[in-house]
Design an enzyme around this catalytic site. Sequence first.
Site, short mmCIF file in Angstrom:
data_model
loop_
_atom_site.label_atom_id
_atom_site.label_comp_id
_atom_site.label_asym_id
_atom_site.label_seq_id
_atom_site.Cartn_x
_atom_site.Cartn_y
_atom_site.Cartn_z
N ALA A 26 0.83 -1.21 0.00
CA ALA A 26 0.00 0.00 0.00
C ALA A 26 0.87 1.26 0.00
O ALA A 26 0.55 2.24 -0.69
CB ALA A 26 -0.94 -0.02 1.21
N ARG A 29 2.42 1.56 -3.61
CA ARG A 29 1.49 1.90 -4.70
C ARG A 29 0.82 3.25 -4.49
O ARG A 29 0.58 3.98 -5.46
CB ARG A 29 0.46 0.78 -4.87
CG ARG A 29 1.16 -0.47 -5.40
CD ARG A 29 0.24 -1.50 -5.96
NE ARG A 29 1.02 -2.54 -6.62
CZ ARG A 29 0.51 -3.69 -7.05
NH1 ARG A 29 -0.77 -3.95 -6.88
NH2 ARG A 29 1.29 -4.58 -7.65
N ARG A 76 16.59 -6.70 14.43
CA ARG A 76 16.74 -5.85 15.61
C ARG A 76 18.15 -5.27 15.49
O ARG A 76 19.09 -5.98 15.17
CB ARG A 76 16.58 -6.67 16.88
CG ARG A 76 15.28 -7.51 16.83
CD ARG A 76 14.62 -7.65 18.16
NE ARG A 76 13.69 -8.76 18.15
CZ ARG A 76 12.36 -8.65 18.19
NH1 ARG A 76 11.79 -7.47 18.22
NH2 ARG A 76 11.60 -9.72 18.20
N CYS A 77 18.30 -3.98 15.71
CA CYS A 77 19.58 -3.31 15.46
C CYS A 77 19.97 -2.46 16.67
O CYS A 77 19.39 -1.41 16.92
CB CYS A 77 19.45 -2.44 14.20
SG CYS A 77 20.87 -1.40 13.91
N THR A 129 2.73 -5.49 14.83
CA THR A 129 3.10 -6.48 15.84
C THR A 129 1.93 -7.42 16.12
O THR A 129 0.79 -6.96 16.19
CB THR A 129 3.55 -5.84 17.17
OG1 THR A 129 3.62 -6.86 18.18
CG2 THR A 129 2.62 -4.76 17.67
N ILE A 130 2.24 -8.71 16.28
CA ILE A 130 1.16 -9.66 16.59
C ILE A 130 0.65 -9.49 18.02
O ILE A 130 -0.36 -10.06 18.38
CB ILE A 130 1.60 -11.13 16.38
CG1 ILE A 130 2.74 -11.52 17.34
CG2 ILE A 130 1.98 -11.40 14.94
CD1 ILE A 130 2.95 -13.03 17.46
N ASP A 131 1.37 -8.71 18.83
CA ASP A 131 1.06 -8.67 20.27
C ASP A 131 -0.10 -7.75 20.66
O ASP A 131 -0.56 -7.80 21.80
CB ASP A 131 2.30 -8.25 21.06
CG ASP A 131 3.34 -9.36 21.16
OD1 ASP A 131 3.01 -10.51 20.81
OD2 ASP A 131 4.46 -9.07 21.59
N ASP A 133 0.02 -4.79 21.47
CA ASP A 133 0.42 -4.08 22.69
C ASP A 133 0.85 -2.64 22.44
O ASP A 133 1.73 -2.12 23.12
CB ASP A 133 1.54 -4.87 23.41
CG ASP A 133 2.78 -5.00 22.54
OD1 ASP A 133 2.70 -4.75 21.32
OD2 ASP A 133 3.84 -5.35 23.07
N MET A 173 2.14 -16.78 22.21
CA MET A 173 3.13 -15.69 22.23
C MET A 173 2.64 -14.48 23.02
O MET A 173 1.44 -14.30 23.23
CB MET A 173 3.49 -15.28 20.81
CG MET A 173 4.69 -16.06 20.31
SD MET A 173 5.31 -15.45 18.76
CE MET A 173 7.03 -15.95 18.91
N GLY A 174 3.57 -13.67 23.41
CA GLY A 174 3.28 -12.46 24.17
C GLY A 174 4.19 -12.40 25.38
O GLY A 174 3.89 -12.96 26.42
N HIS A 220 -11.93 -32.13 30.12
CA HIS A 220 -10.62 -31.54 29.82
C HIS A 220 -10.44 -30.32 30.71
O HIS A 220 -11.40 -29.85 31.35
CB HIS A 220 -10.53 -31.12 28.36
CG HIS A 220 -11.58 -30.13 27.98
ND1 HIS A 220 -12.57 -30.42 27.09
CD2 HIS A 220 -11.82 -28.87 28.42
CE1 HIS A 220 -13.38 -29.38 26.98
NE2 HIS A 220 -12.94 -28.43 27.79
P1 ADP Z 1 9.36 -3.54 18.17
O1 ADP Z 1 9.51 -2.47 17.18
O2 ADP Z 1 8.53 -4.69 17.69
O3 ADP Z 1 8.93 -3.01 19.53
P2 ADP Z 1 12.07 -3.77 19.18
O4 ADP Z 1 11.76 -3.21 20.52
O5 ADP Z 1 13.00 -4.94 19.10
O6 ADP Z 1 10.78 -4.23 18.39
O7 ADP Z 1 12.67 -2.59 18.31
C1 ADP Z 1 13.00 -2.79 16.95
C2 ADP Z 1 14.22 -1.97 16.61
O8 ADP Z 1 13.91 -0.58 16.77
C3 ADP Z 1 15.44 -2.19 17.49
O9 ADP Z 1 16.20 -3.31 17.13
C4 ADP Z 1 16.20 -0.91 17.25
O10 ADP Z 1 16.88 -0.96 16.02
C5 ADP Z 1 15.08 0.12 17.16
N1 ADP Z 1 14.92 0.75 18.47
C6 ADP Z 1 14.38 0.20 19.58
N2 ADP Z 1 14.45 1.05 20.63
C7 ADP Z 1 15.07 2.16 20.17
C8 ADP Z 1 15.45 3.40 20.76
N3 ADP Z 1 15.23 3.66 22.05
N4 ADP Z 1 16.06 4.30 19.97
C9 ADP Z 1 16.28 4.05 18.66
N5 ADP Z 1 15.95 2.90 18.05
C10 ADP Z 1 15.36 1.96 18.78
O1 F6P Z 2 6.67 -9.91 17.67
C1 F6P Z 2 6.20 -10.09 18.95
C2 F6P Z 2 6.81 -11.32 19.55
O2 F6P Z 2 6.45 -12.44 18.78
C3 F6P Z 2 6.46 -11.54 20.99
O3 F6P Z 2 5.21 -12.11 21.20
C4 F6P Z 2 7.60 -12.41 21.41
O4 F6P Z 2 7.80 -12.33 22.79
C5 F6P Z 2 8.76 -11.83 20.67
O5 F6P Z 2 8.21 -11.23 19.52
C6 F6P Z 2 9.79 -12.84 20.26
O6 F6P Z 2 10.79 -12.20 19.59
P1 F6P Z 2 12.04 -12.91 18.94
O7 F6P Z 2 11.75 -12.98 17.47
O8 F6P Z 2 13.17 -11.99 19.22
O9 F6P Z 2 12.20 -14.25 19.55
#
Ligand code: ADP
Ligand code: F6P
Length: 324
Positions: A26, A29, A76-77, A129-131, A133, A173-174, A220
């Site tokens: 989306a 495009r 994740r970075c 995110t699937i969570d 949250d 998960m969660g 059950h």
């Molecule tokens: P989600 O986006 O699903 O919450 P993460 O918490 O792992 O997943 O964050 C994803 C990525 O976003 C991290 O690996 C990092 O690269 C970036 N990120 C997370 N927290 C910060 C932060 N405080 N400042 C800048 N980048 C961040």
């Molecule tokens: O994306 C959300 C989630 O699946 C959570 O429910 C779970 O705790 C986490 O990611 C697991 O992350 P990873 O891929 O780092 O194991």
Amino acid sequence: MANEIKTIGVLTSGGDAPGMNAAIRAVVRTAIAKGIKVKGIKKGYQGLLNEEIIDMEARHVSDIIQRGGTVLGTARCHEFKTPEGQQKGAEICKKHGIDGIVVIGGDGSYRGAQALSRLGVNTIGLPGTIDLDIACTEYTIGFDTAVNTAMQAIDKVKDTSSSHERCSIIEVMGRNAGYIALWCGIANGAEDILLPEKYDYNEQNIINNIINNRKKGKTHHIIINAEGIGHSTSMARRIEAATGIETRATILGYMQRGGSPTAKDRYYASIMGSYAVEILLEGKTNRVVGYQHGEFVDFDIEDALNMEKGINEYQFEVAHVLAI
Ligand code: ADP
Ligand code: F6P
């Protein structure tokens, strides 16, 4: 402001979620339809820092709406959490002519978007995110698919559990959020639901519940346990020892994060992707898109990150009432 954006980037970050591809499609495009160039950034912020950046045309996103995962990859970075990493990311955006970015991810990814915005790259976040949250939205991309996948798996476990008159602990998960567990708890008719937000770690209550239910004629006993509580296998051993009822643990794991997205995830992700481009072109930055009270809306990232979301007490109570 609108004519300032000539090229936008799109990336997926954090855990993947079914429907991310619909959102990418989306974004690509909608932008192309408005005469804007699009660059796909692979593997989240890590790919940005590694300059894994590709031109995206409308045909690059053909045939992906039905696919799980993310065609851009995700990561994740840690480097991007540092000021140096963020500065480098902003410079790479400028080098590639990227004036604005759509970041599809969770709260962590929004913080990265916020940093880019402060450094002059217009940013819009989409809740991926699937969570479920993310506090500013009633919908997150991927939750509907994940909860349906988990529900179908739990139905199957319930069949065999009833046949053998066993107790089953099924872990969904969660890590920090119990929404998948709560929804499955109600949708699968579970006897107990253990949520990170609610569980008091009093296993004796669960044991009493199992024994009482057996006396009432239940064949059950399904316990939905959220990953954040975990320890399902050792919990099963303790429950079996205390009740004398065979107890098995099933950990559903990453199957919940994959698979073809539901119609809801495809639909909402598509609208959100389009909406993100629209507001970028209006000159907005440092915003996240959400869904509230039947409308797609957007919030300042800082405000969104400061919002709080908890398990709905009434819905949690209904789950208990229906398990009698
Ligand atoms: P989600 O986006 O699903 O919450 P993460 O918490 O792992 O997943 O964050 C994803 C990525 O976003 C991290 O690996 C990092 O690269 C970036 N990120 C997370 N927290 C910060 C932060 N405080 N400042 C800048 N980048 C961040
Ligand atoms: O994306 C959300 C989630 O699946 C959570 O429910 C779970 O705790 C986490 O990611 C697991 O992350 P990873 O891929 O780092 O194991």
